[in-house]
Design a protein around this motif. Structure first.
Motif, mmCIF file in Angstrom:
data_model
loop_
_atom_site.group_PDB
_atom_site.id
_atom_site.type_symbol
_atom_site.label_atom_id
_atom_site.label_comp_id
_atom_site.label_asym_id
_atom_site.label_seq_id
_atom_site.Cartn_x
_atom_site.Cartn_y
_atom_site.Cartn_z
ATOM 1 N N ASP A 53 10.854 5.797 6.261
ATOM 2 C CA ASP A 53 11.888 6.029 7.227
ATOM 3 C C ASP A 53 11.350 6.768 8.432
ATOM 4 O OD1 ASP A 53 14.441 5.567 8.243
ATOM 5 O OD2 ASP A 53 15.186 7.374 7.354
ATOM 6 N N ARG A 54 10.318 6.151 8.802
ATOM 7 C CA ARG A 54 9.596 6.867 9.923
ATOM 8 C C ARG A 54 9.340 5.344 10.853
ATOM 9 N NH1 ARG A 54 5.826 11.138 7.041
ATOM 10 N NH2 ARG A 54 7.577 12.497 6.334
ATOM 11 N N THR A 55 8.753 5.605 12.022
ATOM 12 C CA THR A 55 8.093 4.930 12.961
ATOM 13 C C THR A 55 6.844 4.285 12.347
ATOM 14 O OG1 THR A 55 9.126 5.806 14.879
ATOM 15 C CG2 THR A 55 7.224 4.473 15.229
ATOM 16 N N GLY A 56 6.528 2.979 12.255
ATOM 17 C CA GLY A 56 5.259 2.537 11.883
ATOM 18 C C GLY A 56 5.230 0.953 12.085
ATOM 19 N N ILE A 57 4.201 0.501 11.132
ATOM 20 C CA ILE A 57 4.202 -0.945 10.882
ATOM 21 C C ILE A 57 4.199 -1.293 9.594
ATOM 22 C CG2 ILE A 57 2.888 -1.170 13.150
ATOM 23 C CD1 ILE A 57 0.469 -1.137 11.323
ATOM 24 N N TYR A 58 4.627 -2.736 9.304
ATOM 25 C CA TYR A 58 4.582 -2.983 8.018
ATOM 26 C C TYR A 58 4.043 -4.487 7.955
ATOM 27 C CZ TYR A 58 8.608 -5.770 9.753
ATOM 28 O OH TYR A 58 9.421 -6.563 10.315
ATOM 29 N N ILE A 59 3.529 -4.984 6.528
ATOM 30 C CA ILE A 59 2.921 -6.393 6.513
ATOM 31 C C ILE A 59 3.558 -6.960 5.147
ATOM 32 C CG2 ILE A 59 0.628 -7.611 6.067
ATOM 33 C CD1 ILE A 59 -0.636 -5.211 7.178
ATOM 34 N N LEU A 60 3.979 -8.270 5.537
ATOM 35 C CA LEU A 60 4.648 -9.038 4.060
ATOM 36 C C LEU A 60 3.614 -10.016 3.795
ATOM 37 C CD1 LEU A 60 8.482 -9.044 5.136
ATOM 38 C CD2 LEU A 60 7.155 -7.646 3.583
ATOM 39 N N THR A 61 2.994 -10.381 2.524
ATOM 40 C CA THR A 61 1.976 -11.132 2.394
ATOM 41 C C THR A 61 2.408 -11.814 1.032
ATOM 42 O OG1 THR A 61 -0.130 -11.232 1.881
ATOM 43 C CG2 THR A 61 0.611 -9.202 1.343
ATOM 44 N N GLY A 62 1.754 -13.027 0.995
ATOM 45 C CA GLY A 62 1.954 -13.632 -0.242
ATOM 46 C C GLY A 62 1.278 -15.087 0.032
ATOM 47 N N PRO A 63 1.182 -15.959 -1.067
ATOM 48 C CA PRO A 63 0.684 -17.294 -1.116
ATOM 49 C C PRO A 63 1.482 -18.204 0.269
ATOM 50 C CG PRO A 63 1.289 -16.961 -3.285
ATOM 51 C CD PRO A 63 1.984 -15.754 -2.422
ATOM 52 N N ASP A 64 0.306 -18.980 0.805
ATOM 53 C CA ASP A 64 1.248 -19.535 1.708
ATOM 54 C C ASP A 64 1.867 -20.982 1.099
ATOM 55 O OD1 ASP A 64 1.625 -21.534 3.928
ATOM 56 O OD2 ASP A 64 -0.049 -20.826 5.146
#
Length: 313
Positions: A53-64
């Protein structure tokens, strides 16, 4: 021990649930960055964390879903990673892993996060190892930060380059010279690298190099097809993908020959993965590949290199 600019780093990987398949927390000694890695089953535990619950970045990844064998990635930033990552996850069905990046002292501003997001998208696009799900590529020049802040964020990115492969996401690593510098002759762009070859009784020939831990089959190499051997699913799907993307082609191959030609270089996960595609069957690449111009196998060559390194230490 250090050699030149190479030095060791301490990465702490904490299993939050005490299970290797559970929520993981990764940090680097001396860095305020905090990286959380979750699967879909532990996503709720990820978003419950105060750090998220802070400022930052995120990445979602999985099979194309559109390109077999490829990974798809979405990169975002937010004042509250918790809220935005939930929204992004609901909109995307491809993801299997969620990565949240914040700091232990909550010192990232909105400008910092947007700069990191833009640079991550830029670097990932340049590397070309994954498919970006982001519709646009933000202009980093518009993320105006003081000079000192830019330097700090670039150091932050340098640490992410180290930690992301450790948690299973190698999206920032540049492609090998053997793949990117195809305008140069093979010998020039593989200077300093040992070349390996397969010379099979069928007449198929292939050449490869190993660069920075990656095994690259060079253009002009050949691969058998329709041998009738039982193939591992991964090798079969890889060959199908190479055909679809025009890496393997019939161009330059005589009529009636049961082989294909590599129109451009391709990076494989291992010598065995490359040999399986080339020989159209399950193969032990450590034995099949030989140092070019000799009978020394890849395995024996590795043993020699290991002995030399041990002697040097």
């Amino acid at each position: 021990m250090t050699t030149g600019d190479t030095f060791g780093r301490t990465i702490q990987l904490f299993l939050v649930d005490g299970k290797p398949t559970g929520l993981r927390k990764a940090t680097i000694h001396g860095w305020t960055g905090v990286v959380f890695v979750s699967s879909q089953s532990t996503f709720a535990k990820l978003t419950e964390r105060d750090e998220v619950d802070r400022t930052g970045i995120y990445i979602l990844t999985g099979p194309d879903p559109e390109k077999e064998g490829m990974t798809r990635v979405y990169i975002g930033s937010a004042n509250s990673v918790r809220e935005r990552i939930k929204q992004s996850a609901e909109k995307r069905e491809f993801w299997e892993t969620a990565i949240a990046v914040t700091t232990s002292d909550d010192d990232l501003s909105k400008g910092h996060a947007e700069y990191l997001e833009a640079r991550l998208i830029q670097i990932t696009a340049q590397a070309g190892r994954v498919t970006l799900d982001n519709g646009t590529q933000p202009d980093t020049s518009r993320r105006r930060l003081p000079e000192a802040d830019v330097a700090n964020m670039e150091q932050f990115l340098a640490n992410l380059r180290i930690i992301l492969p450790v948690v299973g996401l190698d999206m920032l690593k540049p492609q090998p010279r053997a793949v990117t510098q195809t305008a140069k002759p093979v010998d020039e762009r593989t200077t300093g690298e040992v070349q390996f070859e397969i010379r099979h009784k069928s007449g198929v020939q292939a050449t490869a190099v190993e660069e920075d831990g990656e095994f690259i089959v060079l253009e002009g190499s050949e691969a058998l097809i329709d041998t009738g051997y039982v193939q591992h699913h991964t090798a079969k799907s890889t060959k199908e993908r190479l055909l679809t993307e025009g890496v393997l082609t019939k161009e330059g191959v005589g009529d009636g020959e049961n082989k294909l030609r590599f129109a451009k270089p391709w990076t494989f996960s291992s010598p065995s993965a490359a040999a399986a595609v080339i020989l159209d069957r399950h193969s032990n690449g450590r034995i099949e590949w030989k140092v070019k111009g000799s009978k020394q196998s890849y395995h024996d060559w590795q043993q020699v290199q290991a002995a030399k390194q041990e002697a040097a230490e």
